[in-house]
Write a protein that holds these residues in place. Sequence first.
Motif, PDB file in Angstrom:
ATOM      1  N   GLU A 221       3.430  -1.011   4.118  1.00  0.00           N
ATOM      2  CA  GLU A 221       2.778   0.293   4.063  1.00  0.00           C
ATOM      3  C   GLU A 221       3.844   1.356   3.803  1.00  0.00           C
ATOM      4  O   GLU A 221       4.847   1.436   4.518  1.00  0.00           O
TER       5      GLU A 221
ATOM      6  N   ARG B  57       0.554   5.298   0.229  1.00  0.00           N
ATOM      7  CA  ARG B  57      -0.407   6.328   0.622  1.00  0.00           C
ATOM      8  C   ARG B  57       0.031   7.688   0.065  1.00  0.00           C
ATOM      9  O   ARG B  57       1.150   8.129   0.287  1.00  0.00           O
TER      10      ARG B  57
ATOM     11  N   ARG C  69       0.852  -1.195   0.000  1.00  0.00           N
ATOM     12  CA  ARG C  69       0.000   0.000   0.000  1.00  0.00           C
ATOM     13  C   ARG C  69       0.885   1.242   0.000  1.00  0.00           C
ATOM     14  O   ARG C  69       1.761   1.385   0.858  1.00  0.00           O
TER      15      ARG C  69
ATOM     16  N   GLU D 278      -2.721   0.249  -4.129  1.00  0.00           N
ATOM     17  CA  GLU D 278      -2.389  -1.041  -3.526  1.00  0.00           C
ATOM     18  C   GLU D 278      -2.451  -2.161  -4.545  1.00  0.00           C
ATOM     19  O   GLU D 278      -3.124  -2.075  -5.573  1.00  0.00           O
TER      20      GLU D 278
ATOM     21  N   THR E  99      -4.981   5.716  -1.559  1.00  0.00           N
ATOM     22  CA  THR E  99      -4.057   4.601  -1.339  1.00  0.00           C
ATOM     23  C   THR E  99      -3.995   3.735  -2.593  1.00  0.00           C
ATOM     24  O   THR E  99      -5.022   3.256  -3.081  1.00  0.00           O
TER      25      THR E  99
END
Length: 322
Positions: free
Chosen positions: A195, A5, A3, A184, A182
């Motif tokens: 992350e 962000r 992921r 992913e 996000t």
Amino acid sequence: MIRIRFTAEDFARVRFAARPAPLPELYATLQMVFGGGDELLFGRWRRRVLRSLPDSAAPLGDLVPAGDPPLFLDVLGESLTEGLDLVEAARPELVRSELERVHAGRPAPGWIRELHAGGAGARRILRRAHGVAFEATVAPVWPLVQDLHRAEFTRYALAVATHGVATALQAQVPGTRLREGTWEWPAPRAAVTREIALDGRGLVLLPTFHWTGGPLVQNLPDRPVVVTYAAGPGLPLTPDAAPGTDESLAAVLGRTRLELLRALADAHTTTTLARRLGISNATASAHASALRGAGLITTVRAGRAVEHRRTPLGTLLAGEGG
């Protein structure tokens, strides 16, 4: 899952690598050579590449004993020399810590121990190994990689101009999705979750044409995150088996738009473009509008007419940017 962000600022800082990067392409090639699998598609190519690799390339194997390269190799650079200079400029503490990480519990060859100590001789060994490996594996198809990169660049530019950054990211890298800031996709190992917060650093998209796996992420402090993704024909690249520049670009832009872009090596009005290409003024104007939306040309008023000029991006894409 992997992921990434985004902040609003990061969306404004997404960019596509202007040119292919020789070192990441070399590492992708070596991973496909030594990774095994898909013998029917890659077997003959692997054997040919292995025969071409000189003994002086062997230190690269020492450097990556378990297929997990040290992070100080994670550099871009638009030429092999620039990339190798960036490797040599890596912080000594990063080189030491990464060598200790990848060789933990394994005996290290003497030149690796010298590299850990900062020895100039070891740096020369590493530089030579990169150079001979590149010449044996990637250099024969580098013109093709450049052609494919320009076509991929165009595909992304047109997708951004038509649909916006979020849609373009997902279209460029199939199997990914972007929602609520996000981006992913599934991790190589199902149990792994990674992350990454961009926090204003931005992101660089880099296609590679010798890799068929999932996206690879380079995440170093104080640098933009780089996402390398599999692109191109999905086949081993050979000098005699790939489309030329015109065919690659025409498949993305369309033949008329490619001819229009090439014609704008010099500035033209809509009328002179139409006359040169043998099309109507309305058709020339529509094609120019599409290229302008992709950032490939600019249009300014010149008296009663408008004048079209290529942007630096358009010149690069046309293969006339040096």
